[in-house]
Scaffold this active site. Sequence first.
Site, PDB file in Angstrom:
ATOM      1  N   ALA A 100      39.175  43.149  37.091  1.00 47.27           N
ATOM      2  CA  ALA A 100      38.848  44.042  38.203  1.00 47.27           C
ATOM      3  C   ALA A 100      39.722  43.644  39.396  1.00 47.27           C
ATOM      4  O   ALA A 100      40.166  42.503  39.508  1.00 47.27           O
ATOM      5  CB  ALA A 100      37.372  43.918  38.539  1.00 47.27           C
ATOM      6  N   GLU A 126      35.859  34.999  35.741  1.00 48.03           N
ATOM      7  CA  GLU A 126      35.079  35.344  36.938  1.00 48.03           C
ATOM      8  C   GLU A 126      34.503  34.118  37.635  1.00 48.03           C
ATOM      9  O   GLU A 126      34.404  34.074  38.861  1.00 48.03           O
ATOM     10  CB  GLU A 126      33.929  36.303  36.571  1.00 48.03           C
ATOM     11  N   GLU A 180      36.839  42.807  29.139  1.00 50.06           N
ATOM     12  CA  GLU A 180      35.638  43.635  28.926  1.00 50.06           C
ATOM     13  C   GLU A 180      36.021  45.054  28.512  1.00 50.06           C
ATOM     14  O   GLU A 180      35.358  45.666  27.674  1.00 50.06           O
ATOM     15  CB  GLU A 180      34.789  43.639  30.197  1.00 50.06           C
ATOM     16  N   GLY A 192      37.517  41.907  33.730  1.00 52.58           N
ATOM     17  CA  GLY A 192      37.263  43.305  33.374  1.00 52.58           C
ATOM     18  C   GLY A 192      38.254  43.827  32.346  1.00 52.58           C
ATOM     19  O   GLY A 192      37.946  44.779  31.615  1.00 52.58           O
TER      20      GLY A 192
HETATM   21  N1  CO8 Z   1      43.192  41.880  41.128  1.00 54.69           N
HETATM   22  C1  CO8 Z   1      44.104  42.215  42.058  1.00 54.69           C
HETATM   23  N2  CO8 Z   1      45.403  41.869  41.981  1.00 54.69           N
HETATM   24  C2  CO8 Z   1      45.789  41.125  40.929  1.00 54.69           C
HETATM   25  C3  CO8 Z   1      44.891  40.745  39.918  1.00 54.69           C
HETATM   26  C4  CO8 Z   1      43.528  41.155  40.053  1.00 54.69           C
HETATM   27  N3  CO8 Z   1      42.597  40.890  39.113  1.00 54.69           N
HETATM   28  N4  CO8 Z   1      45.555  40.012  39.002  1.00 54.69           N
HETATM   29  C5  CO8 Z   1      46.826  39.948  39.410  1.00 54.69           C
HETATM   30  N5  CO8 Z   1      46.975  40.629  40.579  1.00 54.69           N
HETATM   31  C6  CO8 Z   1      48.189  40.807  41.355  1.00 54.69           C
HETATM   32  C7  CO8 Z   1      48.553  39.551  42.123  1.00 54.69           C
HETATM   33  O1  CO8 Z   1      47.800  39.471  43.311  1.00 54.69           O
HETATM   34  C8  CO8 Z   1      50.019  39.758  42.340  1.00 54.69           C
HETATM   35  O2  CO8 Z   1      50.190  40.674  43.406  1.00 54.69           O
HETATM   36  P1  CO8 Z   1      51.153  40.296  44.662  1.00 54.69           P
HETATM   37  O3  CO8 Z   1      52.531  40.193  44.051  1.00 54.69           O
HETATM   38  O4  CO8 Z   1      50.972  41.467  45.574  1.00 54.69           O
HETATM   39  O5  CO8 Z   1      50.656  39.010  45.188  1.00 54.69           O
HETATM   40  C9  CO8 Z   1      50.475  40.447  41.065  1.00 54.69           C
HETATM   41  O6  CO8 Z   1      49.303  41.015  40.489  1.00 54.69           O
HETATM   42  C10 CO8 Z   1      51.088  39.509  40.055  1.00 54.69           C
HETATM   43  O7  CO8 Z   1      50.179  38.435  39.834  1.00 54.69           O
HETATM   44  P2  CO8 Z   1      50.601  36.890  39.913  1.00 54.69           P
HETATM   45  O8  CO8 Z   1      51.724  36.701  40.882  1.00 54.69           O
HETATM   46  O9  CO8 Z   1      49.354  36.099  40.145  1.00 54.69           O
HETATM   47  O10 CO8 Z   1      51.158  36.667  38.424  1.00 54.69           O
HETATM   48  P3  CO8 Z   1      51.135  35.323  37.580  1.00 54.69           P
HETATM   49  O11 CO8 Z   1      51.940  35.606  36.350  1.00 54.69           O
HETATM   50  O12 CO8 Z   1      51.515  34.145  38.405  1.00 54.69           O
HETATM   51  O13 CO8 Z   1      49.600  35.107  37.164  1.00 54.69           O
HETATM   52  C11 CO8 Z   1      47.459  35.825  36.319  1.00 54.69           C
HETATM   53  C12 CO8 Z   1      48.979  36.048  36.310  1.00 54.69           C
HETATM   54  C13 CO8 Z   1      47.117  34.482  35.665  1.00 54.69           C
HETATM   55  C14 CO8 Z   1      46.853  36.959  35.498  1.00 54.69           C
HETATM   56  C15 CO8 Z   1      46.946  35.833  37.774  1.00 54.69           C
HETATM   57  O14 CO8 Z   1      47.423  36.991  38.413  1.00 54.69           O
HETATM   58  C16 CO8 Z   1      45.452  35.837  37.880  1.00 54.69           C
HETATM   59  O15 CO8 Z   1      44.808  34.809  37.733  1.00 54.69           O
HETATM   60  N6  CO8 Z   1      44.864  37.019  38.171  1.00 54.69           N
HETATM   61  C17 CO8 Z   1      43.432  37.144  38.366  1.00 54.69           C
HETATM   62  C18 CO8 Z   1      42.696  37.086  37.038  1.00 54.69           C
HETATM   63  C19 CO8 Z   1      41.210  37.184  37.267  1.00 54.69           C
HETATM   64  O16 CO8 Z   1      40.584  36.337  37.882  1.00 54.69           O
HETATM   65  N7  CO8 Z   1      40.583  38.254  36.721  1.00 54.69           N
HETATM   66  C20 CO8 Z   1      39.162  38.474  36.841  1.00 54.69           C
HETATM   67  C21 CO8 Z   1      38.864  39.344  38.026  1.00 54.69           C
HETATM   68  S1  CO8 Z   1      37.118  39.475  38.315  1.00 54.69           S
HETATM   69  C22 CO8 Z   1      36.601  40.631  37.208  1.00 54.69           C
HETATM   70  O17 CO8 Z   1      37.349  41.156  36.425  1.00 54.69           O
HETATM   71  C23 CO8 Z   1      35.157  40.976  37.306  1.00 54.69           C
HETATM   72  C24 CO8 Z   1      34.845  42.236  36.516  1.00 54.69           C
HETATM   73  C25 CO8 Z   1      33.420  42.627  36.746  1.00 54.69           C
HETATM   74  C26 CO8 Z   1      33.323  43.815  37.679  1.00 54.69           C
HETATM   75  C27 CO8 Z   1      31.903  44.019  38.016  1.00 54.69           C
HETATM   76  C28 CO8 Z   1      31.495  45.443  38.015  1.00 54.69           C
HETATM   77  C29 CO8 Z   1      30.020  45.645  38.047  1.00 54.69           C
END
Ligand code: CO8
Length: 261
Positions: A69, A135, A115, A112
């Site tokens: 998400a 998460e 999921e 997400g």
């Molecule tokens: N949300 C927003 N932006 C994101 C996300 C995300 N989940 N993941 C990556 N991005 C963005 C980064 O911010 C970055 O943007 P910018 O260049 O503007 O800073 C761009 O994508 C590239 O990402 P990275 O530079 O971080 O790339 P890396 O290769 O270094 O890392 C990763 C890749 C490991 C995937 C890293 O981006 C990461 O850890 N992302 C977050 C993963 C995460 O925590 N996901 C879980 C989110 S919470 C969730 O999904 C809850 C769902 C439940 C919803 C509830 C509804 C009821």
Amino acid sequence: MADTLKYETIQVRTEGRVGVITLDRPKALNALNTQLMTEVVDAATALDADQAVGAIVITGSDRAFAAGADIKEMSEKSFSDVQSERFFGDWDRLAGLSTPTIAAVNGFALGGGCELAMLCDLIIAGDTAKFGQPEITLGVIPGIGGSQRLTRAVGKAKAMDLILTGRQMKVDEAERLGLVSRVVPAEQTLSTALEVAAEIAGKSSIAASLAKEAVNRAFESGLTEGVRTERSLFYSTFATDDQTEGMAAFVEKRKPTFTHR
Ligand code: CO8
């Protein structure tokens, strides 16, 4: 058929009897924001209603199926926001589609994103795929069924490990645990998913939707209720033209021509 021109965060197309939804927010690694969620549900619902579509593939990019998400969007929200707007509540509608769905996963399928893959009926993963529920590292927990579907798919021991540590799992572990249906070289993920989807779409759509309902009942209920449901779904296949045709074709030693009725 879904009107692809109205979408900004996804692309939609059909190939024969297969509908394909491609998540398209590459700069954010296909992070799932409200707009993308609304568009995916809208497109999938339209494809599901289209009699010419017999299977739906959901895919992302080489680098990410979806990295979860959208954290930037969520970081602005309060408890009353997520509660009152039923944040991500519509996502559940994907689980209710009668058309078989396949997630074609390369790269990250996190939070997400994992999921969303688990909401699909099959997961076909490339050898670069990484699954996880991170998460906990953000101070929250899975919210789109992850704690339930992952636990049912891989068991308590592994689900606790993944959800409490937030670690990423490589595809060989995911296959060993039974989370993914098939693993292929990353460059073949989409083509394999399309082949499997075409194979499914070539079968009787009615039988496929009843079979899907029966398997999902095994996932969601106890054995007695599941077997009872399967029995009545099996009986109902005898009300279809495809059952008559499929069995007649076998007896007459020819290929069946299904009309999906
Ligand atoms: N949300 C927003 N932006 C994101 C996300 C995300 N989940 N993941 C990556 N991005 C963005 C980064 O911010 C970055 O943007 P910018 O260049 O503007 O800073 C761009 O994508 C590239 O990402 P990275 O530079 O971080 O790339 P890396 O290769 O270094 O890392 C990763 C890749 C490991 C995937 C890293 O981006 C990461 O850890 N992302 C977050 C993963 C995460 O925590 N996901 C879980 C989110 S919470 C969730 O999904 C809850 C769902 C439940 C919803 C509830 C509804 C009821």
